[in-house]
Design a protein around this motif. Structure first.
Motif, PDB file in Angstrom:
ATOM      1  N   PHE A 100       0.829  -1.190   0.000  1.00 43.54           N
ATOM      2  CA  PHE A 100       0.000   0.000   0.000  1.00 43.54           C
ATOM      3  C   PHE A 100       0.873   1.253   0.000  1.00 43.54           C
ATOM      4  O   PHE A 100       2.079   1.197   0.281  1.00 43.54           O
ATOM      5  CB  PHE A 100      -0.932   0.001   1.212  1.00 43.54           C
ATOM      6  N   ASP A 101       0.266   2.377  -0.302  1.00 41.30           N
ATOM      7  CA  ASP A 101       1.016   3.634  -0.374  1.00 41.30           C
ATOM      8  C   ASP A 101       1.630   4.021   0.962  1.00 41.30           C
ATOM      9  O   ASP A 101       2.622   4.752   1.005  1.00 41.30           O
ATOM     10  CB  ASP A 101       0.098   4.764  -0.877  1.00 41.30           C
ATOM     11  N   ASP A 102       1.052   3.526   2.071  1.00 43.02           N
ATOM     12  CA  ASP A 102       1.623   3.828   3.386  1.00 43.02           C
ATOM     13  C   ASP A 102       2.673   2.813   3.825  1.00 43.02           C
ATOM     14  O   ASP A 102       3.171   2.868   4.947  1.00 43.02           O
ATOM     15  CB  ASP A 102       0.516   3.927   4.447  1.00 43.02           C
ATOM     16  N   GLY A 103       3.000   1.857   2.926  1.00 41.04           N
ATOM     17  CA  GLY A 103       4.031   0.873   3.219  1.00 41.04           C
ATOM     18  C   GLY A 103       3.523  -0.417   3.825  1.00 41.04           C
ATOM     19  O   GLY A 103       4.291  -1.383   3.949  1.00 41.04           O
ATOM     20  N   GLU A 104       2.261  -0.465   4.213  1.00 42.10           N
ATOM     21  CA  GLU A 104       1.696  -1.703   4.757  1.00 42.10           C
ATOM     22  C   GLU A 104       1.580  -2.757   3.653  1.00 42.10           C
ATOM     23  O   GLU A 104       1.485  -2.435   2.468  1.00 42.10           O
ATOM     24  CB  GLU A 104       0.326  -1.432   5.376  1.00 42.10           C
ATOM     25  N   LEU A 105       1.569  -4.028   4.069  1.00 43.43           N
ATOM     26  CA  LEU A 105       1.585  -5.145   3.126  1.00 43.43           C
ATOM     27  C   LEU A 105       0.332  -6.001   3.257  1.00 43.43           C
ATOM     28  O   LEU A 105      -0.271  -6.088   4.321  1.00 43.43           O
ATOM     29  CB  LEU A 105       2.806  -6.041   3.379  1.00 43.43           C
ATOM     30  N   MET A 106      -0.013  -6.668   2.145  1.00 46.58           N
ATOM     31  CA  MET A 106      -1.062  -7.685   2.157  1.00 46.58           C
ATOM     32  C   MET A 106      -0.602  -8.827   1.259  1.00 46.58           C
ATOM     33  O   MET A 106      -0.011  -8.599   0.200  1.00 46.58           O
ATOM     34  CB  MET A 106      -2.394  -7.116   1.655  1.00 46.58           C
ATOM     35  N   VAL A 107      -0.865 -10.059   1.701  1.00 51.29           N
ATOM     36  CA  VAL A 107      -0.536 -11.234   0.899  1.00 51.29           C
ATOM     37  C   VAL A 107      -1.794 -12.080   0.711  1.00 51.29           C
ATOM     38  O   VAL A 107      -2.818 -11.829   1.341  1.00 51.29           O
ATOM     39  CB  VAL A 107       0.579 -12.083   1.545  1.00 51.29           C
ATOM     40  N   ASP A 108      -1.690 -13.061  -0.182  1.00 47.96           N
ATOM     41  CA  ASP A 108      -2.755 -13.988  -0.547  1.00 47.96           C
ATOM     42  C   ASP A 108      -3.656 -13.340  -1.598  1.00 47.96           C
ATOM     43  O   ASP A 108      -4.292 -12.317  -1.342  1.00 47.96           O
ATOM     44  CB  ASP A 108      -3.584 -14.427   0.660  1.00 47.96           C
ATOM     45  N   SER A 109      -3.706 -13.967  -2.755  1.00 49.61           N
ATOM     46  CA  SER A 109      -4.428 -13.362  -3.880  1.00 49.61           C
ATOM     47  C   SER A 109      -5.904 -13.144  -3.581  1.00 49.61           C
ATOM     48  O   SER A 109      -6.483 -12.145  -4.008  1.00 49.61           O
ATOM     49  CB  SER A 109      -4.261 -14.219  -5.145  1.00 49.61           C
ATOM     50  N   SER A 110      -6.525 -14.042  -2.857  1.00 53.53           N
ATOM     51  CA  SER A 110      -7.959 -13.877  -2.581  1.00 53.53           C
ATOM     52  C   SER A 110      -8.220 -12.677  -1.676  1.00 53.53           C
ATOM     53  O   SER A 110      -9.221 -11.959  -1.857  1.00 53.53           O
ATOM     54  CB  SER A 110      -8.531 -15.147  -1.952  1.00 53.53           C
ATOM     55  N   GLN A 111      -7.335 -12.440  -0.718  1.00 56.10           N
ATOM     56  CA  GLN A 111      -7.493 -11.272   0.151  1.00 56.10           C
ATOM     57  C   GLN A 111      -7.189  -9.978  -0.611  1.00 56.10           C
ATOM     58  O   GLN A 111      -7.874  -8.957  -0.429  1.00 56.10           O
ATOM     59  CB  GLN A 111      -6.582 -11.396   1.374  1.00 56.10           C
ATOM     60  N   ILE A 112      -6.186 -10.033  -1.458  1.00 59.86           N
ATOM     61  CA  ILE A 112      -5.860  -8.867  -2.294  1.00 59.86           C
ATOM     62  C   ILE A 112      -7.046  -8.532  -3.198  1.00 59.86           C
ATOM     63  O   ILE A 112      -7.449  -7.374  -3.337  1.00 59.86           O
ATOM     64  CB  ILE A 112      -4.584  -9.134  -3.107  1.00 59.86           C
ATOM     65  N   ILE A 113      -7.623  -9.550  -3.813  1.00 62.98           N
ATOM     66  CA  ILE A 113      -8.762  -9.331  -4.704  1.00 62.98           C
ATOM     67  C   ILE A 113      -9.966  -8.812  -3.929  1.00 62.98           C
ATOM     68  O   ILE A 113     -10.714  -7.946  -4.424  1.00 62.98           O
ATOM     69  CB  ILE A 113      -9.082 -10.631  -5.473  1.00 62.98           C
ATOM     70  N   ALA A 114     -10.161  -9.301  -2.713  1.00 59.36           N
ATOM     71  CA  ALA A 114     -11.261  -8.783  -1.887  1.00 59.36           C
ATOM     72  C   ALA A 114     -11.077  -7.285  -1.630  1.00 59.36           C
ATOM     73  O   ALA A 114     -12.052  -6.512  -1.668  1.00 59.36           O
ATOM     74  CB  ALA A 114     -11.328  -9.547  -0.566  1.00 59.36           C
ATOM     75  N   TRP A 115      -9.841  -6.862  -1.390  1.00 62.64           N
ATOM     76  CA  TRP A 115      -9.581  -5.440  -1.181  1.00 62.64           C
ATOM     77  C   TRP A 115      -9.811  -4.647  -2.464  1.00 62.64           C
ATOM     78  O   TRP A 115     -10.407  -3.570  -2.453  1.00 62.64           O
ATOM     79  CB  TRP A 115      -8.165  -5.223  -0.671  1.00 62.64           C
ATOM     80  N   LEU A 116      -9.346  -5.183  -3.591  1.00 62.00           N
ATOM     81  CA  LEU A 116      -9.544  -4.500  -4.868  1.00 62.00           C
ATOM     82  C   LEU A 116     -11.029  -4.315  -5.155  1.00 62.00           C
ATOM     83  O   LEU A 116     -11.459  -3.262  -5.639  1.00 62.00           O
ATOM     84  CB  LEU A 116      -8.877  -5.291  -5.990  1.00 62.00           C
ATOM     85  N   GLU A 117     -11.818  -5.336  -4.852  1.00 64.90           N
ATOM     86  CA  GLU A 117     -13.271  -5.228  -5.017  1.00 64.90           C
ATOM     87  C   GLU A 117     -13.830  -4.114  -4.128  1.00 64.90           C
ATOM     88  O   GLU A 117     -14.710  -3.363  -4.540  1.00 64.90           O
ATOM     89  CB  GLU A 117     -13.930  -6.561  -4.650  1.00 64.90           C
ATOM     90  N   HIS A 118     -13.308  -4.013  -2.922  1.00 60.75           N
ATOM     91  CA  HIS A 118     -13.814  -3.038  -1.958  1.00 60.75           C
ATOM     92  C   HIS A 118     -13.577  -1.602  -2.423  1.00 60.75           C
ATOM     93  O   HIS A 118     -14.420  -0.729  -2.187  1.00 60.75           O
ATOM     94  CB  HIS A 118     -13.141  -3.274  -0.601  1.00 60.75           C
ATOM     95  N   ILE A 119     -12.435  -1.375  -3.071  1.00 59.96           N
ATOM     96  CA  ILE A 119     -12.094   0.000  -3.468  1.00 59.96           C
ATOM     97  C   ILE A 119     -12.505   0.324  -4.903  1.00 59.96           C
ATOM     98  O   ILE A 119     -12.339   1.460  -5.353  1.00 59.96           O
ATOM     99  CB  ILE A 119     -10.589   0.279  -3.287  1.00 59.96           C
ATOM    100  N   ALA A 120     -13.035  -0.660  -5.620  1.00 59.13           N
ATOM    101  CA  ALA A 120     -13.340  -0.449  -7.040  1.00 59.13           C
ATOM    102  C   ALA A 120     -14.492   0.514  -7.264  1.00 59.13           C
ATOM    103  O   ALA A 120     -14.567   1.181  -8.298  1.00 59.13           O
ATOM    104  CB  ALA A 120     -13.645  -1.783  -7.711  1.00 59.13           C
ATOM    105  N   GLY A 121     -15.406   0.572  -6.312  1.00 55.67           N
ATOM    106  CA  GLY A 121     -16.552   1.460  -6.481  1.00 55.67           C
ATOM    107  C   GLY A 121     -17.785   0.711  -6.941  1.00 55.67           C
ATOM    108  O   GLY A 121     -17.697  -0.418  -7.440  1.00 55.67           O
ATOM    109  N   PRO A 122     -18.930   1.322  -6.809  1.00 49.52           N
ATOM    110  CA  PRO A 122     -20.201   0.672  -7.153  1.00 49.52           C
ATOM    111  C   PRO A 122     -20.297   0.347  -8.638  1.00 49.52           C
ATOM    112  O   PRO A 122     -19.810   1.094  -9.484  1.00 49.52           O
ATOM    113  CB  PRO A 122     -21.255   1.708  -6.746  1.00 49.52           C
TER     114      PRO A 122
END
Length: 203
Positions: free
Chosen positions: A54-76
């Motif tokens: 992330f832009d603040d340097g925090e990390l996320m792993v696992d493709s399913s969790q990454i995709i869940a986040w991408l879905e969350h920020i994608a917008g309606p």
């Protein structure tokens, strides 16, 4: 936001394609967990691909969790999951099978290309290859005649299953025949022609 990992990983590739399909801007850094271990470790001590930074340097792993986040920020209106309950269940089911096929194909790669030849277990390899074949047989049986798996547009099921199918063919040429899986082969051809898949091509 930065996605780290090689596109010949089905888990990195499904994350990359999802972000592109959802229209989410990101930077892609191609690091191998093997060849670039020290550089990867400096970013993420787990040395696990994909890694999302992330832009603040925090990390996320696992493709399913990454995709869940991408879905969350994608917008309606941009979700790659159906809203209809029965279609959503089907989509989840197909994604789970696609991930299983990808996982077993990665196991095969480790056995054949990472483990020294004298330590390979032929019984384990036969078991894994049987699981790969059986998983794709299940998938083939679940596919219909429509272009996409869960409706009239691309969903996460199409991305995950097509990515897995391409990876298995790439990593284990000759293991599976397109002629025995015509619906999977057709899905793969349609998906690989999409701009997001072309952007994530590898050889």
């Amino acid at each position: 936001m930065k996605l780290i990992g090689l596109l010949d990983s089905p888990f990195v590739r499904r994350s990359f394609i999802t972000a592109r399909t959802l229209g989410i801007p990101f930077e892609h850094q191609t690091l191998s967990v093997f060849r670039n271990f020290d550089e990867f470790h400096a970013i993420n001590p787990l040395v696990k691909a994909p890694t999302l930074v992330f832009d603040d340097g925090e990390l996320m792993v696992d493709s399913s969790q990454i995709i869940a986040w991408l879905e969350h920020i994608a917008g309606p209106g941009k979700s790659l999951w159906p809203t209809d309950p029965s279609a959503y269940r089907r989509c989840l089911q197909l994604v789970s099978l696609g991930l299983a096929a990808a996982e077993k194909s990665v196991h095969r790669v480790y056995e054949m290309k990472v483990r020294a030849a004298e330590y390979r277990d032929p019984d384990w390899l036969q078991r894994v290859e049987g699981q790969i074949a059986d998983t794709y047989a299940l998938l083939e049986g679940h596919l219909g005649d429509s272009e996409w798996l869960c409706g009239d547009r691309v969903t996460q099921a199409d991305i995950t299953v097509a990515v897995a199918w391409r990876f298995t063919h790439f990593s284990a040429p000759g293991l599976l025949a397109d002629s025995e899986h015509p619906r999977l082969a057709a899905l793969s051809a349609a998906a690989e022609a999409l701009p997001a898949f072309i952007a994530a091509d590898y050889s």
